[in-house]
Design an enzyme around this catalytic site. Structure first.
Site, PDB file in Angstrom:
ATOM      1  N   LYS A  85      -3.403  -2.489   5.743  1.00 33.97           N
ATOM      2  CA  LYS A  85      -3.336  -3.648   4.845  1.00 33.97           C
ATOM      3  C   LYS A  85      -3.587  -4.908   5.666  1.00 33.97           C
ATOM      4  O   LYS A  85      -2.999  -5.075   6.751  1.00 33.97           O
ATOM      5  CB  LYS A  85      -1.941  -3.679   4.206  1.00 33.97           C
ATOM      6  N   SER A 114       1.307  -5.198  -4.014  1.00 30.74           N
ATOM      7  CA  SER A 114       0.211  -5.847  -3.326  1.00 30.74           C
ATOM      8  C   SER A 114      -0.586  -4.926  -2.390  1.00 30.74           C
ATOM      9  O   SER A 114      -1.686  -5.298  -1.984  1.00 30.74           O
ATOM     10  CB  SER A 114       0.759  -7.011  -2.506  1.00 30.74           C
ATOM     11  N   SER A 122       5.767  -3.253  -3.396  1.00 33.88           N
ATOM     12  CA  SER A 122       4.341  -3.395  -3.071  1.00 33.88           C
ATOM     13  C   SER A 122       3.697  -2.174  -2.426  1.00 33.88           C
ATOM     14  O   SER A 122       2.475  -2.129  -2.302  1.00 33.88           O
ATOM     15  CB  SER A 122       4.123  -4.610  -2.168  1.00 33.88           C
TER      16      SER A 122
END
Lengths: 485, 521
Positions: free
Chosen positions: B93, B169, B193
């Site tokens: 990420k 996210s 997330s």
């Protein structure tokens, strides 16, 4: 109207740890080129985290205890949020409502003056906490544009912020507070406390009020005072200004003032309209600081007698004058030296003090060493004083012996032995030299005999010179008096 | 079996057995990315470009990956020991710093930022032989549940239905794993997330105990809530990755020193004797009606509830004891408290992005320092960071912090107490992960309050710091994945993984287990 001066001091003390408070960069960047002593952590790169240097807590606890403050078993770090280019994270990691120390005070011995007798001023501590330093900003003008240059070297240097209550009543008291604080910081070994190097920084809050009033008038804050003398001068100037303002029927406004060392004057930096909101909250990246009893005991193991207590004891236990006690406790190594010397000496402490203040202090000043670093150990000093006391050597020989011992590290006995420095008090040796002097100087003998008795000093001096200063002067004098009858 | 469909464990086994080289594995994944990912996200990119592609990536670091793969192959050739992730392709990420690699947080303000150091979790995977494919997309600074707020467009799409969001996210992470672009991804979970996009994309996603995995190098959102963790297609792969990244870190004071158990070795021990709780508060969503201001309660859709009940039955059949009606009375306060706490921390964490040291700096209209700050932040932060700064500044202001921030901290203690009391009675809680399956792109964006209800069942775990996992539990009527969640007490990752593995075994022959996202190559 008679006014009373009300002063509170805010000090920032740079702790003398090896590394910074939250990263492994070295703490001291004195003389380093800008931005050479930095890492992702102290420059606030995205994603970095602080890790607490335990030594910072330990030095903070030492100072708190030395300031008679309480140290709660748990304290926290908080974020103080504000924007400034030399604050790379946009917040300073500090302590807010639950800091390392609570309370505290320092008793300042104020010496007697022409007007006033000596007295003691107790200064209470309003807060004491640990925090990280910010960087340095340098403003410069290039081609009509101003720009800021930022040096991050100082970011993350460990500080103690210590703020007094408004308990100081004169510029002299403020100067005395800083003098005593600097002495204390060095004594307990937590800071080099060099104001010129900004190890010890001071802002002064100053107001005046009619004598007898118990309210506080509007204060001004003086920043950028980089020496004790500057603090004294700046406060004196500001007090004069405030008196003049009141006398002219004007009000004091809550200004921040800057001391200009070159012109010895105060300049207005800004008006303080409202208190900034730093939106303090607990620093989530650090754990609470748990000061266990065991850790505290470990920190305080070997905690020294503090300078003011030692000063009082030197006066009461050794009968020293305040002057001597003050100088001998000015620095911890010197005071330890004194105590070791008088223990080895066993004689009158005042006599040892005289030797120290006159002769040892000169060696220290010339060498730049601390007392503990001298080759002239306290035991050697004691031995030399005893040699003089016992009449083995005379005072002048004693003083030169001091330097010889300090140069070589040899014991005084050895040097006296190998260089034959012991005083000659053997009658026959003295008599032989005296007789030859009398024989070789008929004119002086004549004069003496005709009544110029002042020449006795000349005869003794001749003998001393011939015997390399080692002669027992009173004995030599007696022999001459006999020969010249 | 195609190479890109292998699990991480299978890859390490085949490489060690010299059946395949790390470079071949890498090439297979690079081809897959080439085939299905499409344009990487970029600043000012077209959000509607290539609507049938996944768009998981922001930065593909193929050369770096090739060097790492070759190093693994050379080690093997030299007869040296290989690490536990040897040759396994991993996506990261783009909220983690990786040295000399753009580390953007999916924000314009960091678009030009090359990190000078590598995050601990990434460094540990690299040391274990992992091959880092690159950085995948996310909501700007992780602020969102759909990935639509990324400043790098096109944003990731759900591989199961590219007209839908992947969740967020960690949307790029979940999408890249679901699309077989990588068997593993490193994500972060502040309110769900990792778990919510894992549920939306039909993969496994684990939020470890707070402090289990170092946060060093993770660009912070809510520092007291953020947890790095694994996403993978199988439970065993998450166990393998967690094993590698967990553990104390001298660079993170909040990373705990509790020893890391052998999660993989524990996996097959089953659920016999485990007490697994079901809580009524986790079968409903409670929210304030935006118009009337009234507190409303809605049950989660039957498909979610039934997936949980079915899982409970299967686990009971394997020897677990199911405990119903475990009270979790403060669950509904999780989101309001999260809104306050996370935004106070976020506003402060965003202070450093000021145009002074790195990242974007406004060029035009600068008259002084203040205008430089203002323009830089106005031009380079998207709406989500701005909203969070505004709210965070407000609720931490001196005159409001008692009313909001300190109160939220007290609520947080109550949430923690719910878990403490529950885990005094049961070993694990079993719940739906999300109240819905993946929503359509554009459906909820802009209404950040409503979007946050996607987190209502996950955020209490972040408040309490306890670990949780989302595992795939079937497909809904639209063919979209749904997830179920296990929550456990501090450092119970081994038990959570065991229970998850047991469920995987119990559903092995279900037809949905064979389903794959239909992506046009």
């Amino acid at each position: 109207m008679d006014y009373e001066v009300v002063i509170g001091l805010e000090t920032h003390i740079q702790l003398n740890t090896q590394t910074k408070i939250f990263c492994a960069c070295k703490a001291d960047s004195w003389n380093d080129a800008p931005n050479t002593n930095i890492c992702p952590v102290c420059t606030g790169m995205p994603g970095v985290l602080p890790v607490l240097n335990r030594t910072v807590v330990e030095k903070g606890v030492l100072l708190a205890v030395a300031m008679n403050a309480d140290t709660p078993p748990v304290s926290y770090f908080d974020r103080k949020n504000y924007f400034y280019p030399d604050l790379p994270k946009g917040f300073q990691i500090s302590q807010f409502d639950c800091s390392l120390a609570k309370g505290g005070w320092l008793d300042l011995p104020m010496p007697a003056t022409d007007k006033d007798p000596a007295y003691v001023r107790r200064v209470r501590i309003h807060k004491l906490h640990i925090e990280e330093d910010a960087g340095k900003t340098k403003n410069e003008s290039v081609g009509g544009y101003s720009r800021r240059l930022i040096d991050f070297n100082r970011c993350g240097v460990p500080l103690v912020e210590m703020v007094t209550e408004p308990d100081l009543r004169s510029a002299d008291e403020a100067a005395q507070y800083l003098t005593r604080l600097r002495q204390l910081l060095r004594w307990i070994g937590v800071s080099e406390a060099d104001m010129e190097k900004a190890h010890l920084r001071c802002d002064a809050n100053v107001s005046i009020r009619p004598v007898g009033a118990d309210y506080l008038n509007t204060k001004t804050e003086i920043k950028n005072v980089n020496s004790i003398e500057a603090v004294r001068a700046a406060i004196t100037k500001e007090v004069e200004r405030q008196k003049a303002e009141y006398a002219a029927g004007r009000k004091i406004e809550s200004w921040t003032l800057e001391w200009d060392e070159d012109s010895q004057s105060l300049k207005k930096m800004r008006s303080k309209e409202t208190e900034a909101d730093y939106r303090y909250f607990r620093e989530p990246d650090l754990l609470p600081v748990y000061l266990s009893d065991a850790w505290k005991a470990e920190i305080l193991a070997g905690f020294p007698e503090l300078p003011l207590a030692r000063r009082a004891r030197f006066i009461s236990a050794y009968g020293l004058p305040e002057y001597d006690a003050d100088i001998l406790t000015g620095e911890r190594s010197l005071s330890d030296y004194f105590e070791q010397a008088i223990a080895a000496y066993g004689g009158d402490p005042k006599r040892a003090s005289n030797w120290l203040l006159n002769d040892v202090m000169r060696l220290l000043n010339e060498s730049g060493l601390t007392a503990g670093e001298l080759k002239l150990t306290p035991a050697y000093l004691a031995k030399i004083i005893k040699l003089v006391d016992d009449g083995i050597i005379n005072t002048n020989t004693g003083k030169s012996l001091l330097e010889k011992v300090n140069r070589s590290g040899q014991s005084p006995d050895e040097i006296v032995e190998t260089e034959g420095l012991a005083k000659v008090s053997d009658d026959s040796a003295l008599r032989a030299v005296a007789e030859s002097i009398v024989a070789e100087n008929p004119k002086e003998v004549e004069s003496y005999k005709s009544g110029k008795v002042g020449l006795m000093g000349w005869f003794v001096g001749q003998l001393m010179r011939q015997m390399g200063g080692k002669a027992d002067a009173p004995k030599a004098r007696a022999i001459f008096e006999e020969l010249l009858q | 079996m195609k190479l890109h469909e292998l699990t991480a464990l299978e890859i390490t086994q085949k490489i060690k057995a010299r059946q395949v080289s790390a470079e071949e594995v890498l090439d297979a994944h690079l081809r897959r990315i080439e085939a299905v990912d499409g344009l990487p996200g970029r600043l000012d990119g077209d959000s509607s470009a290539e609507p049938s592609k996944v768009h998981a990536f922001i930065t593909l670091t193929a050369e770096r990956a090739r060097a790492q793969a070759r190093a693994v192959d050379e080690k093997l050739a030299a007869g040296q020991d290989l690490g536990p992730l040897a040759g396994v392709p991993v996506t990261v990420k783009d909220i983690f710093c990786v040295e000399d690699t753009p580390s953007t947080a999916a924000s314009k303000i960091l678009a030009n930022f090359n990190a000078p150091y590598t995050a601990t979790a990434v460094e540990r995977m690299e040391a274990a032989g992992a091959v880092i494919l690159g950085k995948v997309n996310l909501d700007e600074f992780t602020y969102g549940s759909s990935n639509e707020s990324s400043a790098f467009q096109p944003a990731p799409r759900n591989p199961w239905d590219t007209s839908r969001v992947p969740g967020g996210s960690s949307g790029g992470s979940a999408a890249s794993v679901a699309a077989y672009e990588a068997p593993l991804s490193l994500g972060t979970d502040t309110a769900g997330s990792i778990r919510q996009p894992a549920a939306f994309c039909g993969v496994v996603g684990m939020k470890p105990t707070y402090g289990r995995v170092s946060r060093y190098g993770l660009i912070a959102f809510g520092s007291s809530l953020d947890c790095p963790g694994p996403l993978s297609r199988t439970v065993a792969d998450s166990a393998l990755m967690l094993q590698t990244i967990a553990g104390a870190d001298p660079r993170d004071a909040t990373a705990v020193t509790v020893p890391v158990p052998d999660y993989v070795a524990e996996l097959e021990k089953g659920v016999r004797g485990l007490k697994i709780g079901l809580s009524p508060e986790y079968f409903q969503i409670t929210y304030l009606d935006a118009v009337t201001g009234k507190l409303e309660t809605q049950p989660v859709p039957d498909v979610m509830k039934n997936a949980v009940l079915d899982a409970a039955q299967r686990l009971a059949a394997m020897g677990a004891e199911i405990v119903e009606n475990v009270p979790m009375p403060h669950t509904r306060y999780g989101i309001p408290a999260y809104f306050v706490i996370s935004r106070v921390e976020a506003a402060s964490n965003l202070h450093r992005f000021d145009g002074v040291k790195y990242g974007y700096r406004a060029q035009a209209g600068i008259t002084d320092l203040r205008s430089m700050y203002r323009r830089t932040r106005a031009e380079a932060f998207g709406p989500q960071p701005k909203l969070r700064i505004l709210m965070g500044m407000y609720v931490s202001a001196a005159q409001y912090s008692e009313q909001y921030y300190n109160r939220a901290l007290r609520v947080r203690s109550l949430l923690r107490r719910d878990f403490d009391e529950a885990f005094a009675k049961v070993d694990l809680l079993l719940t739906p992960t999300t109240p819905t399956s993946a929503f359509p792109i554009g459906g909820l964006y802009g209404d950040s309050v409503l979007m946050q209800y996607a987190d209502q069942l996950t955020v209490p775990g972040n408040h309490a710091g306890v670990p949780g996992i989302s595992i795939p539990a079937g497909l809904d009527a639209d063919g979209l994945p749904i997830g179920i969640q296990f929550l456990g007490p501090d450092f119970s990752e081994d038990i959570i993984l065991r229970a998850s593995r047991a469920y995987e075994v119990a559903t092995e022959s279900e037809s949905w287990r064979q389903a794959k996202p239909a992506l046009a190559e």
